[in-house]
Design an enzyme around this catalytic site. Sequence first.
Site, PDB file in Angstrom:
ATOM      1  N   CYS A   1     -50.301  91.049 -10.132  1.00 35.23           N
ATOM      2  CA  CYS A   1     -50.509  90.096  -9.033  1.00 35.23           C
ATOM      3  C   CYS A   1     -51.990  89.724  -8.929  1.00 35.23           C
ATOM      4  O   CYS A   1     -52.842  90.287  -9.619  1.00 35.23           O
ATOM      5  CB  CYS A   1     -50.012  90.703  -7.720  1.00 35.23           C
TER       6      CYS A   1
ATOM      7  N   ASN B   1     -46.318 101.982  -8.426  1.00 38.90           N
ATOM      8  CA  ASN B   1     -46.405 101.277  -7.150  1.00 38.90           C
ATOM      9  C   ASN B   1     -46.002 102.225  -6.027  1.00 38.90           C
ATOM     10  O   ASN B   1     -45.075 103.028  -6.174  1.00 38.90           O
ATOM     11  CB  ASN B   1     -45.572  99.989  -7.153  1.00 38.90           C
ATOM     12  N   ILE B   2     -46.733 102.143  -4.924  1.00 36.70           N
ATOM     13  CA  ILE B   2     -46.475 102.993  -3.756  1.00 36.70           C
ATOM     14  C   ILE B   2     -46.354 102.067  -2.548  1.00 36.70           C
ATOM     15  O   ILE B   2     -47.359 101.530  -2.071  1.00 36.70           O
ATOM     16  CB  ILE B   2     -47.613 104.019  -3.558  1.00 36.70           C
ATOM     17  N   GLU B   3     -45.098 101.870  -2.124  1.00 33.65           N
ATOM     18  CA  GLU B   3     -44.854 100.939  -1.023  1.00 33.65           C
ATOM     19  C   GLU B   3     -44.956 101.639   0.325  1.00 33.65           C
ATOM     20  O   GLU B   3     -44.954 102.873   0.409  1.00 33.65           O
ATOM     21  CB  GLU B   3     -43.477 100.293  -1.191  1.00 33.65           C
TER      22      GLU B   3
ATOM     23  N   CYS C   1     -54.429  92.591  -8.032  1.00 30.07           N
ATOM     24  CA  CYS C   1     -54.700  93.485  -9.165  1.00 30.07           C
ATOM     25  C   CYS C   1     -55.614  92.819 -10.191  1.00 30.07           C
ATOM     26  O   CYS C   1     -56.492  93.467 -10.757  1.00 30.07           O
ATOM     27  CB  CYS C   1     -53.398  93.942  -9.809  1.00 30.07           C
TER      28      CYS C   1
ATOM     29  N   CYS D   1     -50.129  98.393  -5.640  1.00 30.98           N
ATOM     30  CA  CYS D   1     -49.509  98.186  -6.949  1.00 30.98           C
ATOM     31  C   CYS D   1     -49.906  99.300  -7.922  1.00 30.98           C
ATOM     32  O   CYS D   1     -50.954  99.935  -7.768  1.00 30.98           O
ATOM     33  CB  CYS D   1     -49.942  96.853  -7.549  1.00 30.98           C
TER      34      CYS D   1
ATOM     35  N   GLU E   1     -51.046  99.150 -10.941  1.00 31.99           N
ATOM     36  CA  GLU E   1     -52.293  98.924 -11.663  1.00 31.99           C
ATOM     37  C   GLU E   1     -53.491  99.417 -10.855  1.00 31.99           C
ATOM     38  O   GLU E   1     -54.397 100.072 -11.372  1.00 31.99           O
ATOM     39  CB  GLU E   1     -52.502  97.435 -11.964  1.00 31.99           C
TER      40      GLU E   1
HETATM   41 ZN    ZN Z   1     -50.740  94.008  -7.946  1.00 30.36          ZN
END
Ligand code: ZN
Length: 136
Positions: free
Chosen positions: A90, A44-46, A93, A55, A57
């Site tokens: 989520c 994940n890269i916020e 994804c 996300c 995935e």
């Molecule tokens: Zn996701």
Amino acid sequence: MSFLKNKLIDIALEARHFSHSPYSTKKIGAAIQLDNGKIYSGCNIENASYGGTVCAERVAIWKAYSENSLPIKIKSIAISSDENSPWPPCGFCRQVMAEFSTAETEITLVNLQKKEVTMKFSELFPFAFEAKHLGK
Ligand code: ZN
């Protein structure tokens, strides 16, 4: 558990270490295997502008798509999180997975203790909106 499934789980767990997650503090890793055997990982890269967050995935899927010349088909996916009940993907994804998965694509959710839940994509997302709905 199969060798390949174990390998995918290990890669998903390793991918967590690359996570950029200063806001949620949740490190998520993913690994996907294509039907051609290639494996891609993602984390994940916020972003400070939360809508820019991606996300793990989707990072793995987009890496796979951008590095293969043909449409990709995902054979299996492993997603790792540090949660007692391993987190599911989520809705965003799941929709992206629907584009490149089949009903038989194997989805494995795993935590740091390697507690896992495995299901087919058709069980995870049984009534996906797909290209066929657009007549494609
Ligand atoms: Zn996701």
